[in-house]
Design a protein around this motif. Structure first.
Motif, short mmCIF file in Angstrom:
data_model
loop_
_atom_site.label_atom_id
_atom_site.label_comp_id
_atom_site.label_asym_id
_atom_site.label_seq_id
_atom_site.Cartn_x
_atom_site.Cartn_y
_atom_site.Cartn_z
N ASP A 1 0.63 -1.21 -0.06
CA ASP A 1 0.09 -0.02 -0.10
C ASP A 1 0.91 1.30 0.11
N LEU A 2 0.73 1.93 -0.99
CA LEU A 2 1.77 3.28 -1.26
C LEU A 2 1.07 4.37 -0.91
N GLY A 3 -0.03 4.22 -0.40
CA GLY A 3 -1.00 5.54 0.01
C GLY A 3 -1.69 6.17 -1.11
N PRO A 4 -2.08 7.42 -0.72
CA PRO A 4 -3.23 7.99 -1.63
C PRO A 4 -2.57 8.23 -3.01
N LYS A 5 -1.42 8.33 -3.32
CA LYS A 5 -0.90 8.56 -4.68
C LYS A 5 -1.03 7.20 -5.64
N GLN A 6 -1.27 6.13 -4.81
CA GLN A 6 -1.68 4.88 -5.78
C GLN A 6 -2.77 4.63 -6.16
N GLU A 7 -2.68 4.41 -7.40
CA GLU A 7 -4.11 3.78 -8.29
C GLU A 7 -3.76 2.14 -8.83
N ARG A 8 -4.73 1.51 -8.46
CA ARG A 8 -4.49 0.29 -9.00
C ARG A 8 -5.36 -0.02 -10.28
N PHE A 9 -5.00 -1.21 -10.97
CA PHE A 9 -5.91 -1.64 -12.25
C PHE A 9 -5.51 -3.20 -12.38
N LYS A 10 -6.62 -3.62 -12.70
CA LYS A 10 -6.59 -5.01 -13.06
C LYS A 10 -5.86 -5.48 -14.31
N GLY A 11 -4.44 -5.78 -14.15
CA GLY A 11 -3.92 -6.43 -15.08
C GLY A 11 -2.32 -6.40 -14.96
N TYR A 12 -1.67 -6.69 -15.86
CA TYR A 12 -0.10 -7.00 -15.63
C TYR A 12 0.43 -6.17 -17.04
N TYR A 13 1.55 -5.66 -16.57
CA TYR A 13 2.52 -4.80 -17.41
C TYR A 13 2.86 -5.58 -18.92
N GLU A 14 2.86 -6.72 -18.54
CA GLU A 14 3.28 -7.78 -19.65
C GLU A 14 2.02 -7.78 -20.78
N LEU A 15 1.02 -7.57 -20.12
CA LEU A 15 -0.08 -7.39 -21.24
C LEU A 15 0.08 -6.17 -22.13
N ALA A 16 0.69 -5.44 -21.89
CA ALA A 16 0.95 -4.00 -22.93
C ALA A 16 1.71 -4.50 -23.86
N TYR A 17 2.33 -5.54 -23.98
CA TYR A 17 2.77 -6.08 -25.22
C TYR A 17 2.82 -7.53 -25.68
N LEU A 18 2.25 -8.32 -24.86
CA LEU A 18 1.93 -9.86 -24.93
C LEU A 18 0.54 -10.16 -25.06
N HIS A 19 -0.44 -9.24 -24.72
CA HIS A 19 -1.64 -9.55 -25.21
C HIS A 19 -2.00 -10.07 -26.81
N PRO A 20 -2.74 -10.91 -27.01
CA PRO A 20 -2.95 -11.24 -28.43
C PRO A 20 -3.23 -10.09 -29.30
N LYS A 21 -3.72 -9.10 -28.98
CA LYS A 21 -4.06 -7.89 -29.48
C LYS A 21 -2.75 -7.09 -30.00
N TYR A 22 -1.52 -7.32 -29.25
CA TYR A 22 -0.29 -6.83 -29.66
C TYR A 22 0.60 -7.76 -30.11
N PHE A 23 0.58 -8.98 -29.67
CA PHE A 23 1.62 -10.06 -30.07
C PHE A 23 1.19 -10.98 -30.95
N LYS A 24 1.83 -11.20 -31.92
CA LYS A 24 1.39 -12.41 -33.10
C LYS A 24 2.55 -13.32 -33.22
N PRO A 25 2.56 -14.51 -32.70
CA PRO A 25 3.66 -15.49 -32.64
C PRO A 25 4.22 -15.66 -34.04
N ASN A 26 5.77 -15.51 -34.30
CA ASN A 26 6.13 -15.80 -35.44
C ASN A 26 6.78 -17.39 -35.53
N LYS A 27 6.26 -18.21 -35.98
CA LYS A 27 6.70 -19.60 -35.96
C LYS A 27 8.10 -19.72 -36.73
N SER A 28 8.41 -18.67 -37.71
CA SER A 28 9.53 -18.93 -38.46
C SER A 28 11.13 -18.78 -37.68
#
Length: 344
Positions: A137-164
């Protein structure tokens, strides 16, 4: 809007890459300030981003000195750039300079054990955004969100696997990925992981794993021939594809352990340190296991490799996890561009 973005770790490039591109498409100007870490600079170069560099200090004494040096460096750059807002993953440099320039600073943090950095940053920060999994708990300056920072680049919306990439490195899907970390960051002061004391111990560990598939190593350390033998000469742009086609990931680095987990790859984090996001990925979604003992981690790994249904089970759990969490990239963008509406 003129945005000063301060980053230091390769993961920060991944988290903010889509954010930067979206902000630029919207007409905003982003100036990047980065620590002179070769892998981080290389990733920025590959993405086509321009940036300003400050020194990267490996030792704890160097990091302490670097606070003043990098504060001054950033201040000189920011005075010319004239940003409307400073953004970082929780950098003391941008927090300090933003306070001097009387501009808001937004921190997007995910590392609870970075206590010293948080102490140096929080008093000068206007808002700190953390996942609901963040256990401090970091006090009143803290705001929480439901998610993980990894999803900013590994969510299927952003990451498309390249099998090559498998052909590129002479691999077949289903190898075992072993991640060795240098454990040299400020928050790794008392961290331990696999703790192989001799090269023979590492080789014996690999031999136990090789009974169930090919082993490849991703390592920040190259002090043993065994590491060089199993290490891929990997282009950073291919890393997440390599993780995606592994059968399992054993990592003493929290970043790769969490990346494997959100990709739906069985993941074992071998460390005596905790991260809230890894704890939640284990307790809520059963996607990763936090096991500090390397012997116990080996036993758990073998049990997964012996189960023919493991891959399908993990992909199903990944879908549940994705359905429960937000688009983190859009969240970051919203908090930046709507800062005036929030009265900061």
């Amino acid at each position: 809007m003129r945005i000063m973005l301060d980053i230091g770790h390769p993961k920060d490039v991944n988290v903010f890459k889509n954010v930067i591109l979206s902000l630029q498409e919207m007409g905003h100007t982003v100036k990047i300030f980065v620590r002179a870490k070769e892998s981080t600079k290389r990733m920025l170069d590959d993405a086509g981003f321009e940036y300003e560099v400050c020194p990267y200090y490996k030792s704890m004494a160097g990091k302490a000195f670097g606070i003043l040096a990098n504060d001054l460096r950033l201040y000189m750059i920011a005075r010319k750039f004239k940003p409307d807002v400073f953004v970082s993953p929780g950098s003391p440099y941008s927090a300090h300079v933003s306070s001097l320039m009387r501009k808001p600073h937004l921190a997007f943090s995910d590392t609870e054990i970075a206590g010293l950095v948080t102490m140096l940053t929080l008093p000068f920060t206007d808002k700190i955004y953390t996942s609901t999994s963040f256990y401090l708990d970091l006090g009143p300056k803290q705001e929480r969100f439901k998610g993980y920072y990894e999803l900013a680049y590994l969510h299927p919306k952003y990451f498309k696997p390249n099998k090559s990439v498998l052909d590129k490195y002479g691999l077949e899907e289903g190898y075992i990925l072993l991640r060795l970390s240098a454990l040299s960051s400020h928050h790794d002061l008392h961290a331990s992981g696999f703790d192989f004391e001799t090269e023979d111990e590492l080789r014996d560990y690999i031999s136990s794993l090789e009974k169930y598939g090919r082993v490849i190593i991703s390592s920040e350390k190259l002090d043993w021939d065994t590491i060089k033998e199993y290490q891929l000469d990997l282009d950073p742009d291919d890393l997440h594809d390599i993780i995606n086609y592994a059968s399992i990931c054993l990592s003493e680095g929290a970043t790769m352990a969490s990346e494997a987990a959100v990709l739906g790859i069985p993941s074992i984090y071998v460390s005596n340190t905790e991260r809230g996001y890894l704890n939640e990925l284990e307790t809520e979604y059963d996607l990763v296991y936090n096991i500090p003992d390397r012997g116990e981690a080996l036993e758990k790994t073998i049990s997964f490799l012996q189960n023919k249904n493991t891959k399908d089970e993990w992909q199903s759990k990944k879908v549940v996890m994705l359905n429960h969490n937000i688009d983190v990239c859009n969240f970051i963008i919203d908090r930046i561009i709507n800062i005036d509406k929030r009265g900061l």
